[in-house]
Design a protein around this motif. Structure first.
Motif, PDB file in Angstrom:
ATOM      1  N   ASN A   2      -1.276  -7.539   2.558  1.00  0.00           N
ATOM      2  CA  ASN A   2      -0.247  -6.518   2.491  1.00  0.00           C
ATOM      3  C   ASN A   2      -0.646  -5.409   1.544  1.00  0.00           C
ATOM      4  O   ASN A   2      -1.283  -5.630   0.540  1.00  0.00           O
ATOM      5  CB  ASN A   2       1.058  -7.145   1.975  1.00  0.00           C
ATOM      6  CG  ASN A   2       1.749  -7.909   3.065  1.00  0.00           C
ATOM      7  OD1 ASN A   2       2.032  -7.371   4.113  1.00  0.00           O
ATOM      8  ND2 ASN A   2       1.980  -9.165   2.808  1.00  0.00           N
ATOM      9  N   ARG A   3      -0.203  -4.227   1.864  1.00  0.00           N
ATOM     10  CA  ARG A   3      -0.430  -3.091   0.990  1.00  0.00           C
ATOM     11  C   ARG A   3       0.850  -2.799   0.237  1.00  0.00           C
ATOM     12  O   ARG A   3       1.944  -2.949   0.758  1.00  0.00           O
ATOM     13  CB  ARG A   3      -0.831  -1.868   1.828  1.00  0.00           C
ATOM     14  CG  ARG A   3      -2.163  -2.026   2.525  1.00  0.00           C
ATOM     15  CD  ARG A   3      -3.306  -1.824   1.557  1.00  0.00           C
ATOM     16  NE  ARG A   3      -3.290  -0.472   1.031  1.00  0.00           N
ATOM     17  CZ  ARG A   3      -3.811   0.565   1.675  1.00  0.00           C
ATOM     18  NH1 ARG A   3      -4.356   0.414   2.843  1.00  0.00           N
ATOM     19  NH2 ARG A   3      -3.780   1.773   1.133  1.00  0.00           N
ATOM     20  N   GLY A   4       0.693  -2.392  -1.010  1.00  0.00           N
ATOM     21  CA  GLY A   4       1.876  -2.080  -1.798  1.00  0.00           C
ATOM     22  C   GLY A   4       1.553  -1.135  -2.908  1.00  0.00           C
ATOM     23  O   GLY A   4       0.451  -0.609  -3.012  1.00  0.00           O
ATOM     24  N   CYS A  23      -1.449  -9.420 -13.731  1.00  0.00           N
ATOM     25  CA  CYS A  23      -1.527  -8.881 -12.367  1.00  0.00           C
ATOM     26  C   CYS A  23      -2.589  -9.654 -11.592  1.00  0.00           C
ATOM     27  O   CYS A  23      -3.743  -9.719 -12.020  1.00  0.00           O
ATOM     28  CB  CYS A  23      -1.891  -7.408 -12.397  1.00  0.00           C
ATOM     29  SG  CYS A  23      -2.195  -6.751 -10.766  1.00  0.00           S
ATOM     30  N   PRO A  24      -2.238 -10.266 -10.454  1.00  0.00           N
ATOM     31  CA  PRO A  24      -3.221 -11.103  -9.739  1.00  0.00           C
ATOM     32  C   PRO A  24      -4.403 -10.302  -9.206  1.00  0.00           C
ATOM     33  O   PRO A  24      -5.479 -10.861  -9.036  1.00  0.00           O
ATOM     34  CB  PRO A  24      -2.420 -11.719  -8.600  1.00  0.00           C
ATOM     35  CG  PRO A  24      -1.019 -11.318  -8.784  1.00  0.00           C
ATOM     36  CD  PRO A  24      -0.934 -10.250  -9.808  1.00  0.00           C
ATOM     37  N   THR A  25      -4.207  -9.009  -8.922  1.00  0.00           N
ATOM     38  CA  THR A  25      -5.325  -8.225  -8.377  1.00  0.00           C
ATOM     39  C   THR A  25      -5.931  -7.277  -9.415  1.00  0.00           C
ATOM     40  O   THR A  25      -6.822  -6.506  -9.086  1.00  0.00           O
ATOM     41  CB  THR A  25      -4.854  -7.411  -7.152  1.00  0.00           C
ATOM     42  OG1 THR A  25      -3.626  -6.761  -7.489  1.00  0.00           O
ATOM     43  CG2 THR A  25      -4.622  -8.294  -5.963  1.00  0.00           C
ATOM     44  N   HIS A  26      -5.454  -7.331 -10.649  1.00  0.00           N
ATOM     45  CA  HIS A  26      -5.987  -6.536 -11.770  1.00  0.00           C
ATOM     46  C   HIS A  26      -6.051  -5.052 -11.449  1.00  0.00           C
ATOM     47  O   HIS A  26      -7.095  -4.418 -11.588  1.00  0.00           O
ATOM     48  CB  HIS A  26      -7.373  -7.044 -12.179  1.00  0.00           C
ATOM     49  CG  HIS A  26      -7.384  -8.504 -12.487  1.00  0.00           C
ATOM     50  ND1 HIS A  26      -6.802  -9.032 -13.627  1.00  0.00           N
ATOM     51  CD2 HIS A  26      -7.850  -9.565 -11.786  1.00  0.00           C
ATOM     52  CE1 HIS A  26      -6.938 -10.335 -13.609  1.00  0.00           C
ATOM     53  NE2 HIS A  26      -7.563 -10.701 -12.505  1.00  0.00           N
ATOM     54  N   SER A  51      -1.143  -5.380  -3.907  1.00  0.00           N
ATOM     55  CA  SER A  51      -0.530  -6.044  -2.757  1.00  0.00           C
ATOM     56  C   SER A  51       0.987  -5.939  -2.794  1.00  0.00           C
ATOM     57  O   SER A  51       1.659  -6.439  -1.902  1.00  0.00           O
ATOM     58  CB  SER A  51      -0.958  -7.509  -2.720  1.00  0.00           C
ATOM     59  OG  SER A  51      -0.440  -8.173  -3.842  1.00  0.00           O
ATOM     60  N   GLY A  52       1.546  -5.344  -3.836  1.00  0.00           N
ATOM     61  CA  GLY A  52       2.995  -5.196  -3.922  1.00  0.00           C
ATOM     62  C   GLY A  52       3.728  -6.509  -4.090  1.00  0.00           C
ATOM     63  O   GLY A  52       4.835  -6.703  -3.608  1.00  0.00           O
ATOM     64  N   TYR A  68       6.378  -3.024  -4.894  1.00  0.00           N
ATOM     65  CA  TYR A  68       7.039  -3.097  -3.585  1.00  0.00           C
ATOM     66  C   TYR A  68       5.977  -3.052  -2.504  1.00  0.00           C
ATOM     67  O   TYR A  68       4.903  -2.503  -2.684  1.00  0.00           O
ATOM     68  CB  TYR A  68       8.044  -1.959  -3.405  1.00  0.00           C
ATOM     69  CG  TYR A  68       7.441  -0.576  -3.392  1.00  0.00           C
ATOM     70  CD1 TYR A  68       7.180   0.104  -4.570  1.00  0.00           C
ATOM     71  CD2 TYR A  68       7.095   0.037  -2.184  1.00  0.00           C
ATOM     72  CE1 TYR A  68       6.603   1.344  -4.576  1.00  0.00           C
ATOM     73  CE2 TYR A  68       6.507   1.288  -2.172  1.00  0.00           C
ATOM     74  CZ  TYR A  68       6.266   1.938  -3.372  1.00  0.00           C
ATOM     75  OH  TYR A  68       5.679   3.172  -3.367  1.00  0.00           O
ATOM     76  N   ARG A  69       6.314  -3.680  -1.389  1.00  0.00           N
ATOM     77  CA  ARG A  69       5.408  -3.652  -0.242  1.00  0.00           C
ATOM     78  C   ARG A  69       5.696  -2.408   0.564  1.00  0.00           C
ATOM     79  O   ARG A  69       6.862  -2.090   0.817  1.00  0.00           O
ATOM     80  CB  ARG A  69       5.645  -4.886   0.639  1.00  0.00           C
ATOM     81  CG  ARG A  69       5.334  -6.181  -0.100  1.00  0.00           C
ATOM     82  CD  ARG A  69       4.272  -6.967   0.613  1.00  0.00           C
ATOM     83  NE  ARG A  69       3.560  -7.814  -0.354  1.00  0.00           N
ATOM     84  CZ  ARG A  69       3.816  -9.105  -0.520  1.00  0.00           C
ATOM     85  NH1 ARG A  69       4.741  -9.688   0.197  1.00  0.00           N
ATOM     86  NH2 ARG A  69       3.123  -9.791  -1.406  1.00  0.00           N
TER      87      ARG A  69
END
Lengths: 87, 299
Positions: A2-4, A23-26, A51-52, A68-69
């Motif tokens: 997903n993009r966010g 943040c899981p994606t840093h 990833s939102g 947000y997504r």
């Protein structure tokens, strides 16, 4: 994936760094700019990877950030062509 | 280009807060706001009726939570949140009463109330934010302050050992006992949602950082350092015996849902004892016969 994206309310931030650390994606980083109270609020550095998931929003003790997504744009299938009318 | 409000993007937590009071009084790096996020998400998850939710809190940093959440809130005297909440939940049985307070308030000053509310199994959800010290009153040592910690009242380090809260409430008879830290936001949300749906005395301990009054005096860094420490040291063991979960400095913090059992709550017990005559008792309580005072004969 997903993009966010995230929204930061800079004036509420107290610069604790929870969102940046967990943040899981840093994709967050504390900026060098100051807010009115003299803290460094976070900003998005690698927006494509976000990833939102809103984990930053769950961790923020001051309700200053949330993720947000982005609403997914679904490609519209073209109407089936009707061979009888084409000719 | 659509704006954020046009595509319906806003923070769902803000709908449940009194935004005119934000920013909060909490220090940078404090974990209480993080527990509020989990609590609000649990309210959203369980579709709790906000008109029938009452927050009760005592004095302290965590006692301010009820003031920030947009429900009816009862801010009581120091340590007496549970007695007020017991009265509320017995007088109006439709209410969903949540006690949200700190360790100094619930366990140290109001420790006896905590034990007896758990023994009676009153319909209460108690969320105890454990920052290991009396923070708002100036950093005095509480019953939860770890041994050998510096505080404003223990300049040579605390001599007494700290209390193991889950074991205390388990022994007293709580039906739901869990412990999480401010790091475990999602697990805490699930646990709060579970506890909101249950009846009886439910207890959730949340270990949070206190950078200003606890960690600064003990050279433990800031709030983020404490959160990283929780991440490294905590171990999830659901169903662990509560006698094994004492928190010792430098050792594992055992978190999880320790107790989840069924026991009749106080109101159900009272009604089953009074039986069908319950309403008669409420309308016309039996009059106590006053005996003629005759004294002991000597005076």
């Amino acid at each position: 994936m997903n993009r966010g994206s995230v929204v930061v309310v800079t004036e509420r931030c107290k610069g604790c760094g929870f969102c940046v650390e967990f943040c899981p994606t840093h994709v967050l980083k504390l900026s060098s700019a100051f807010n009115a109270k003299g803290y460094h609020p976070p900003h998005l550095v690698d927006g494509d990877k976000c990833s939102g998931c809103n984990l930053c929003g769950m961790y923020c003790p001051d309700f200053a950030i949330f993720g947000y997504r982005e609403p997914q744009v679904r490609p519209v299938a073209p109407a089936p062509s009707q061979p009888g009318k084409e000719a | 280009m659509s704006t954020l409000t046009e595509i319906g993007v806003h923070n769902p937590v803000e709908d449940f807060l009194r935004m005119e009071r934000i920013p909060s009084i909490w220090c940078p790096g404090c974990g209480i706001g993080t527990t509020v996020n989990s609590f609000v998400h649990a309210l959203i998850k369980t579709h709790t009726d906000m008109k029938k939710l009452v927050m009760v809190s005592g004095i302290g940093c965590s006692g301010r939570v009820g003031g920030y959440i947009g429900t009816d809130h009862f801010h009581t005297t120091h340590g007496r949140a549970i007695p007020f909440a017991t009265g509320l939940s017995l007088a109006n049985t439709e209410l969903n009463v949540v006690v949200y307070s700190g360790d100094g308030d619930l366990v140290s000053i109001g420790g006896n109330h905590l034990i007896h509310a758990a023994r009676r199994n009153v319909n209460l959800l108690v969320i105890c934010v454990n920052n290991m010290i009396y923070a708002m009153t100036g950093g005095q040592a509480a019953a939860t302050t770890p041994a050998a910690s510096m505080s404003s009242t223990t300049p040579y380090g605390a001599f007494e050992p700290d209390i193991n809260i889950p074991q205390l409430v388990d022994a007293a008879g709580a039906v739901y006992v869990a412990r999480w830290t401010a790091f475990h936001v999602k697990q805490l949300e699930t646990s709060m949602a579970e506890a909101l749906k249950k009846k009886g005395f439910r207890f959730i301990e949340v270990v949070t950082p206190c950078p200003t009054l606890y960690q600064r005096r003990n050279n433990m860094g800031d709030g983020l350092a404490a959160m990283k420490d929780y991440k490294d040291r905590s171990k999830i063991r659901n169903g662990a015996g509560t006698h094994e979960v004492a928190m010792l400095p430098g050792e594992q913090i055992i978190v999880g849902k320790f107790v989840d059992r069924e026991r009749q709550d106080y109101l159900t017990l009272m009604r089953s004892r009074l039986g069908a005559n319950f309403q008669e008792w409420v309308d016309a309580p039996p009059q106590v016969e006053h005996e003629e005072g005759e004294g002991c004969g000597e005076c």
